[in-house]
Design an enzyme around this catalytic site. Structure first.
Site, PDB file in Angstrom:
ATOM      1  N   GLU A 123     -29.063   2.521 -39.801  1.00  0.00           N
ATOM      2  CA  GLU A 123     -28.033   2.518 -38.533  1.00  0.00           C
ATOM      3  C   GLU A 123     -26.857   2.958 -37.907  1.00  0.00           C
ATOM      4  OE1 GLU A 123     -28.844  -1.853 -37.506  1.00  0.00           O
ATOM      5  OE2 GLU A 123     -30.993  -1.563 -38.393  1.00  0.00           O
ATOM      6  N   ASN A 181     -31.881   5.740 -42.174  1.00  0.00           N
ATOM      7  CA  ASN A 181     -33.084   4.747 -41.009  1.00  0.00           C
ATOM      8  C   ASN A 181     -32.371   4.654 -40.297  1.00  0.00           C
ATOM      9  OD1 ASN A 181     -35.165   3.343 -42.494  1.00  0.00           O
ATOM     10  ND2 ASN A 181     -34.188   1.778 -41.830  1.00  0.00           N
ATOM     11  N   HIS A 227     -39.829  -0.781 -35.584  1.00  0.00           N
ATOM     12  CA  HIS A 227     -40.051  -2.200 -34.334  1.00  0.00           C
ATOM     13  C   HIS A 227     -40.205  -2.073 -33.546  1.00  0.00           C
ATOM     14  CE1 HIS A 227     -37.880  -3.931 -38.444  1.00  0.00           C
ATOM     15  NE2 HIS A 227     -36.754  -3.198 -38.095  1.00  0.00           N
ATOM     16  N   GLU A 251     -40.202  -0.088 -41.585  1.00  0.00           N
ATOM     17  CA  GLU A 251     -39.794  -1.479 -41.086  1.00  0.00           C
ATOM     18  C   GLU A 251     -40.951  -2.218 -39.797  1.00  0.00           C
ATOM     19  OE1 GLU A 251     -35.512  -2.624 -40.276  1.00  0.00           O
ATOM     20  OE2 GLU A 251     -34.789  -1.399 -42.234  1.00  0.00           O
ATOM     21  N   ASP A 282     -43.022  -3.383 -37.432  1.00  0.00           N
ATOM     22  CA  ASP A 282     -43.648  -4.602 -37.236  1.00  0.00           C
ATOM     23  C   ASP A 282     -43.976  -4.699 -35.477  1.00  0.00           C
ATOM     24  OD1 ASP A 282     -40.915  -5.320 -36.281  1.00  0.00           O
ATOM     25  OD2 ASP A 282     -40.498  -6.911 -37.638  1.00  0.00           O
TER      26      ASP A 282
END
Ligand code: XIL
Length: 296
Positions: free
Chosen positions: A127, A169, A205, A232, A234
């Site tokens: 990030e 990432n 996400h 990651e 979701d």
């Protein structure tokens, strides 16, 4: 395949989950982890605040538990994460300049050395790019040590664990946009100058839909000569069509090596009431689970 991990393996991919050691005594949880997944990542246990709570004093107990659990069952491990602006120990938050740079690079070297030979892919830097239209770096204490902090981190990680794939990432990078293009330009620059980078992680996400150019975005990174991974995943209310679309996109990109969901059951999720995962709070398979398994 009758499980996510088996079905993914038949396609030359992994299907992983983020786990927390504080749930390792929950048998419903562990049965799902052991049955369905062939890759694990620590949801928190390998972050800077967890692994170096005081400067120069490293604690690996919980990270080691995840690694040994995974490796003893033939699962791979993603390492998450060596450097990030969040979840830093207080001592690092209060540092700047060359003292912080040296501490950060030492952190990379020590942690990557501890886990050497055990990690399939490290999120070396997490990030570091800004949201919005700038395409530039996020302001952070690490960024203020100099724009070359990311390449310094990748070089240190390569030296410490030459066999781990080294990833950058980030989130909100799932379609072609200013932020993902900023990262794309960094990866292209690293490749042209020989800075060691092997993969890019797309956190994914997501809201209830997937950007229409999701696969094209993965492909443009793969075309730079790096692997790509969904790291990651979701999705709001676990929209089954969206879960299937992410699965299809990864399978369609030969350098997409695997998918990790960010938790096991809805009640394990950092997204609270979003019901964003593949198993309900009782551990039952949701519609999204069947959509993923059918697509794999
Ligand atoms: C989250 C964890 O899920 C939470 O338990 C923790 O409190 C905060 O961090 N991007 C990342 C992950 O890279 O490390 C974050 O994990 C979620 C967003």
């Amino acid at each position: 395949g009758t499980t996510l991990g088996q079905a993914a393996a038949e396609k030359g991919r992994y299907y992983g989950a983020a786990v927390g050691t504080y749930k390792f005594n929950d048998t419903t949880y562990m049965n799902l982890v052991n049955r369905e997944f062939n890759s694990l990542v620590a949801e928190n246990e390998m972050k800077w605040d967890a692994t170096e709570p005081q400067q120069g004093r490293f604690t690996y107990t919980n990270g080691d538990r995840i690694v040994s659990h995974a490796l003893s069952r033939g699962m791979t491990v993603r390492g998450h994460t060596l450097l990030w602006h969040a979840q830093q120990p207080d001592w690092a938050k209060n540092m700047s300049g060359s003292a912080l740079r040296n501490a950060a690079i030492n952190h990379v070297t020590q942690v990557a050395t501890h886990f050497r030979g055990q990690i399939y892919a490290w999120d070396v830097v997490n990030e570091a790019f800004a949201d919005g239209g700038s395409g530039g770096r996020r302001d952070s204490n690490l960024q203020r040590t100099g724009n070359d902090w990311i390449e310094a981190a990748f070089r240190a990680a390569r030296a410490a664990d030459p066999n781990a794939k080294l990833c950058y990432n980030d989130y909100n990078t799932d379609g072609i946009n200013a932020k993902s293009t900023g990262i794309y330009n960094m990866v292209r620059d690293f490749k042209s100058r020989g800075v060691p980078i092997d993969c890019v992680g797309f956190q994914s996400h997501l809201g209830s839909s997937v950007p229409g150019d999701y696969q094209a975005n993965l492909q443009r990174f793969a075309d730079l000569g790096v692997d790509v991974q969904i790291t990651e995943l979701d999705i709001l209310q676990a929209n089954a069509n969206a879960y299937a679309a992410v699965t299809r996109a990864c399978l369609a990109v030969s350098r997409c090596t695997g998918i990790t969901v960010w938790g096991v059951r809805d009640c394990d999720s950092w997204r609270g009431g979003d019901n964003a995962l593949l198993f309900d709070c009782s551990g039952n398979k949701k519609a999204a689970y069947n959509a993923v398994l059918d697509t794999l």
